[in-house]
Design an enzyme around this catalytic site. Structure first.
Site, PDB file in Angstrom:
ATOM      1  N   ARG A 332       3.100   4.045   8.344  1.00 33.55           N
ATOM      2  CA  ARG A 332       3.947   3.536   7.266  1.00 33.55           C
ATOM      3  C   ARG A 332       4.895   2.446   7.783  1.00 33.55           C
ATOM      4  O   ARG A 332       5.303   1.557   7.034  1.00 33.55           O
ATOM      5  CB  ARG A 332       4.737   4.696   6.640  1.00 33.55           C
ATOM      6  CG  ARG A 332       5.438   4.299   5.367  1.00 33.55           C
ATOM      7  CD  ARG A 332       5.938   5.485   4.582  1.00 33.55           C
ATOM      8  NE  ARG A 332       6.921   6.253   5.324  1.00 33.55           N
ATOM      9  CZ  ARG A 332       7.472   7.380   4.871  1.00 33.55           C
ATOM     10  NH1 ARG A 332       7.122   7.873   3.714  1.00 33.55           N
ATOM     11  NH2 ARG A 332       8.369   8.031   5.587  1.00 33.55           N
ATOM     12  N   VAL A 454       1.012   2.717  -3.041  1.00 38.43           N
ATOM     13  CA  VAL A 454       0.411   3.531  -1.977  1.00 38.43           C
ATOM     14  C   VAL A 454       1.428   3.916  -0.898  1.00 38.43           C
ATOM     15  O   VAL A 454       2.529   3.388  -0.859  1.00 38.43           O
ATOM     16  CB  VAL A 454      -0.798   2.806  -1.323  1.00 38.43           C
ATOM     17  CG1 VAL A 454      -1.869   2.530  -2.355  1.00 38.43           C
ATOM     18  CG2 VAL A 454      -0.362   1.499  -0.678  1.00 38.43           C
ATOM     19  N   GLU A 455       1.021   4.843  -0.040  1.00 39.80           N
ATOM     20  CA  GLU A 455       1.852   5.339   1.076  1.00 39.80           C
ATOM     21  C   GLU A 455       3.231   5.772   0.607  1.00 39.80           C
ATOM     22  O   GLU A 455       4.250   5.420   1.194  1.00 39.80           O
ATOM     23  CB  GLU A 455       1.951   4.293   2.195  1.00 39.80           C
ATOM     24  CG  GLU A 455       0.595   4.023   2.833  1.00 39.80           C
ATOM     25  CD  GLU A 455       0.662   3.647   4.304  1.00 39.80           C
ATOM     26  OE1 GLU A 455       1.752   3.714   4.890  1.00 39.80           O
ATOM     27  OE2 GLU A 455      -0.384   3.303   4.838  1.00 39.80           O
ATOM     28  N   GLY A 456       3.272   6.503  -0.498  1.00 39.01           N
ATOM     29  CA  GLY A 456       4.547   6.941  -1.060  1.00 39.01           C
ATOM     30  C   GLY A 456       4.954   5.967  -2.136  1.00 39.01           C
ATOM     31  O   GLY A 456       5.441   4.869  -1.831  1.00 39.01           O
TER      32      GLY A 456
END
Ligand SMILES: Cc1cc2nc3c(=O)[nH]c(=O)nc-3n(C[C@H](O)[C@H](O)[C@H](O)COP(=O)(O)OP(=O)(O)OC[C@H]3O[C@@H](n4cnc5c(N)ncnc54)[C@H](O)[C@@H]3O)c2cc1C
Length: 782
Positions: A332, A454-456
């Site tokens: 991230r 995406v990714e949170g």
């Protein structure tokens, strides 16, 4: 009166200073209440909260950042091998991919491009050399993803995902020796294509609640009966899923017959499943905003697989969530901050050039104040995004797994990239709207929401993670208090709680006092570090003040709202904004020092720091204005901002300086957009713009000469003296020399390519659609 005060002070000193008295009179009660109100935490919540490390954000949270520490972090650098890869292999990969062809003709990268990135190790940048990988630093990995993102999202994402959270990362940390020796060399060379499937249609952001299950049971595997798992899943949005050869799969594992032990619900488990295992479905595709990286659903029903498929083997069954949380920060910190910095850089470079090439009302549009304002934001935000990307990747190279910082970088770089691309689209007008091979920005505009999701997903990240996790992880005492309250040895827990609590009380009072004095003195009471650029010293003072004010406000919020703060997401989000803005401003100051205080870049640094501090102040305002209780609101305002606002938004002058630097070739423009892939020919939109920019600058003095002549009456009533044909008219009238005419002609030719948009035959796309509507059998028959 004095004696009364003295007596009271002595009594208070006795109560607080003598642990036995303090514990009996104060701590005991608080401890009992705290233990009752402390919400119970599930294992998954605890794993998520406690994963990773605390880095620079910890300093910002403590109210008194140690600036020497910030500048002692080494400036990230590439090795000669990494630099050469960036210059050679990366540029060649970019050359092999034509985003228009990928997205509107082939719906995938060419076989040649795929083979190239596999052969050159792009898919194994994080894999150590002993397994055949490139073993690049986090910074090098980030540089590569940033550059690729300036060319094509399909290219960037196809490289980014195997190097982010997924099979390789999980194997490196938790794989058995056998798994590592088998898979890592194959992943490094692209002989295996990985995907990682967590998200389900019913569980997106709340990923721990996936309904996918594995049941421990006996079954036949390669001719023998073994203990294995019968796994059923339904996942979607899985990047590289349609072409993966190994599928990382997360599911809840149950052992109803006790084949592995006493535990019935073993917990979330991560397995690596070869795509051709009977029952695995992967070969369907989704089109995320027509970005052509491979993405799709995957399903399986009662698919039997041996326990060896579990990453780390049977010993790691049930530890999947912790594994994912622990590995989340590295990817991230790099993937989205880098890809979105790439989009930012290419926007800054192309839109800056376009704003000089495109004229309206007889002037380059970049010189109009309105456009200048947008360019100022594009440039300032791009410089800042890069600063955040570098500093955050640098943290990974220092061995950190900074969970809060990675969330800050992901959220704020993607949000600022969205602003940058939106501003860019406004500046280039219809040119950005009509898609075609010569549109250099429209595809980025289409795809920018992907990074937000995406990714949170960003709303959740801002509302729940930045402050929610930050407060618990970065605060020097909160986690200690929580652990103490949960200690099964209650007596020891009580002593630990008492120590943490009273250190905490001192901490709150100290920060409140410092914030108040900082407010009264306009932060001048705080010492700025002596070894920083003089023009930045004031910022360090303001940031120390804001850091103290933030630490105080955070504690007051937690004390006043307790567990309810988790539900008060608007307050929590604004508190997270303050922390994030202090991090962003730190990154800007660090970049400025790391790059040797480039005087020409100073406007970018000033803009970035001023914008961050101004936004921090707005967030303070938002928290205070919406704080429960009129008295508390008044008190907080008096303590933290006794004289009102502390800082202002970046001045127009700064935006103008930035815009000027963006519309002409210079070392500053090159530094701002250092990772943009620049095609070396004039038949690509970015290459054409570069050539058109320098041709425009060459032509400007000649244009001025013609205008002067026209003011004197030349070309009056000549129909050719129009915006398109002026060069020819001026030459015919003898206003410019042949050499000047050649300069104008070159500019006009390049300008005309730049300002035109692509048009297509009426039936464009219909032939392909008709073909893809056929089944493979129908196609073969046709
Ligand atoms: C192109 C693409 C690629 C992806 N790649 C992968 C992959 O390779 N592997 C994989 O497993 N997954 C992947 N994902 C899934 C991705 O991580 C999820 O889409 C993401 O976690 C959000 O889930 P959702 O889309 O279901 O949104 P939801 O969870 O339904 O959220 C909807 C909205 O509600 C907000 N929200 C939710 N809860 C809260 C809360 N408590 N407070 C405030 N706001 C909240 C979210 O921020 C969001 O704005 C991908 C998704 C996309 C679109």
């Amino acid at each position: 009166m004095l004696s009364l005060i003295l007596v009271l002070a002595c009594a208070l000193g006795l109560v607080l200073g003598v642990p036995a008295i303090r514990r009996a009179l104060i701590t005991g009660r608080i401890f009992r209440v705290y233990r009752k109100v402390l919400p119970s935490m599930s294992e998954t919540e605890r794993d998520a909260l406690e994963a990773g490390t605390v880095w620079w954000e910890g300093e910002l949270f403590r109210g008194n950042p140690d600036w020497a520490k910030l500048h002692a972090y080494p400036a990230p650098k590439l090795t000669p091998e990494e630099q050469s890869f960036l210059d050679q292999e990366c540029n060649e990969a970019c050359r092999l991919v034509d985003d228009w062809k990928v997205s509107h003709e082939d719906y995938d990268m060419s076989a040649e491009a795929w083979q190239y990135i596999k052969d050159k190790g792009f898919l194994g940048m994080i894999i150590p050399k002993r397994y055949g990988g490139l073993e690049f630093s986090a910074f090098a990995h980030s540089q590569v993803v940033t550059r690729l993102s300036t060319r094509s999202s399909a290219l960037a994402v196809s490289v980014m995902v195997p190097n982010s959270l997924g099979p390789a990362e999980l194997l490196l940390h938790y794989g058995t020796e056998e798994q590592k020796n088998h898979y890592l060399p194959r992943l490094a060379k692209g002989l295996e294509i990985p995907a990682f499937a967590l998200t389900s249609p019913w569980a997106g952001s709340d990923a721990a609640s996936i309904p996918d299950v594995g049941i421990v049971c006996k079954g036949m595997w390669q001719g023998k009966e073994v203990v294995g798992m019968r796994v059923t899943w339904d996942k979607r949005y899985i990047t590289l899923g349609p072409i993966c050869t190994i599928l990382g799969l997360a599911f809840h594992l149950y052992d109803p017959d006790g084949l592995l032990g006493d535990k019935k619900h073993i917990g979330i488990t991560c397995a690596l499943v070869p795509w051709d295992t009977p029952g695995v479905e992967t070969r369907r595709r989704l089109f995320p905003l027509n970005a052509m990286f491979m993405n799709g659903p995957t399903r399986g029903k009662d698919v039997f697989m041996p326990l060896d498929f579990i990453i780390g083997g049977q010993a790691m069954a049930g530890h999947g969530w912790r594994m994912l949380m622990e590995c989340l920060a590295a990817g991230r910190s790099i993937s989205l901050p880098s890809s979105n910095t790439g989009m930012s850089q290419v926007t800054a470079r192309t839109v800056g050039a376009y704003a000089r090439v495109r004229s309206q009302f007889k002037m380059a549009i970049g010189r109009f104040e309105g456009v200048e304002e947008a360019l100022g934001r594009i440039g300032g935000n791009t410089w800042l995004n890069d600063a955040v990307r570098r500093m955050t990747a640098g943290a990974i190279d220092l061995g950190e797994k900074p969970s809060v910082v990675s969330a800050i970088a992901k959220y704020h770089v993607t949000e600022r990239a969205r602003q940058i691309v939106n501003d860019g689209m406004d500046v280039i007008g219809g040119k950005g709207i009509c898609l075609g091979p010569s549109n250099f920005l429209g595809r980025a505009y289409q795809q920018i929401p992907i990074g937000i999701t995406v990714e949170g997903a960003n709303i959740l990240t801002r509302s729940l993670i930045l402050f929610g996790q930050g407060a618990i992880r970065c605060h020097p005492f909160v986690l200690r208090e929580m652990h103490a309250a949960k200690n099964p040895n209650v007596a020891q827990g009580f002593v630990d709680f008492d120590q943490a609590l009273f250190a905490h009380v001192k901490f709150v009072i100290g920060n409140g006092a410092r914030a108040f004095v900082g407010g009264l003195t306009g932060a001048s009471v705080f010492a700025a570090p002596s070894n920083v650029a003089p023009e930045t010293r004031r910022y360090y003072q303001q940031m120390t003040r804001f850091s103290a004010a933030f630490a105080f406000l955070a504690d007051v919020s937690m004390l006043t709202l307790g567990g309810a703060l988790k539900r008060r997401e608007k307050l929590s989000a604004r508190l997270g904004d303050i922390l994030a803005m202090l991090y962003l401003a730190s990154a800007a100051l660090k970049r400025y020092e790391d790059e040797g205080r480039q005087a020409a870049d100073a406007p970018f640094m000033h803009w970035a720091v001023q914008d961050s501090l101004f936004k921090a102040q707005q967030a303070f305002d938002g928290v205070i204005a919406n704080f429960p209780g009129a008295a508390m609101r008044k008190l907080l305002r008096r303590v933290l901002f006794p004289f009102g606002a502390a800082c202002t938004a970046p001045a127009d002058r700064l935006g103008r300086d930035i815009a000027k630097a963006m519309i002409e070739p210079s070392a500053t423009r090159d530094r701002l957009t250092a990772l943009v892939h620049l095609p070396q020919n004039e038949h690509e939109p970015v290459g054409t713009l570069e050539a058109a920019l320098s041709a425009t600058i060459d032509a400007e003095p000649i244009d001025a000469k013609i205008r002067t002549a026209m003011k004197g009456g030349a070309l009056r009533d000549n129909p050719d003296a129009n915006v398109r044909d002026l060069a020819e008219a001026a030459f015919a009238a003898g206003l410019v020399t042949a050499a000047e005419h050649a300069v104008l002609r070159r500019r006009d030719a390049l300008r005309d390519v730049v300002v035109h948009v692509d048009d297509f035959p009426m039936d464009f796309g219909q032939a392909q659609q008709a073909e893809s509507a056929l089944t493979p059998l129908q196609r073969a028959a046709a």
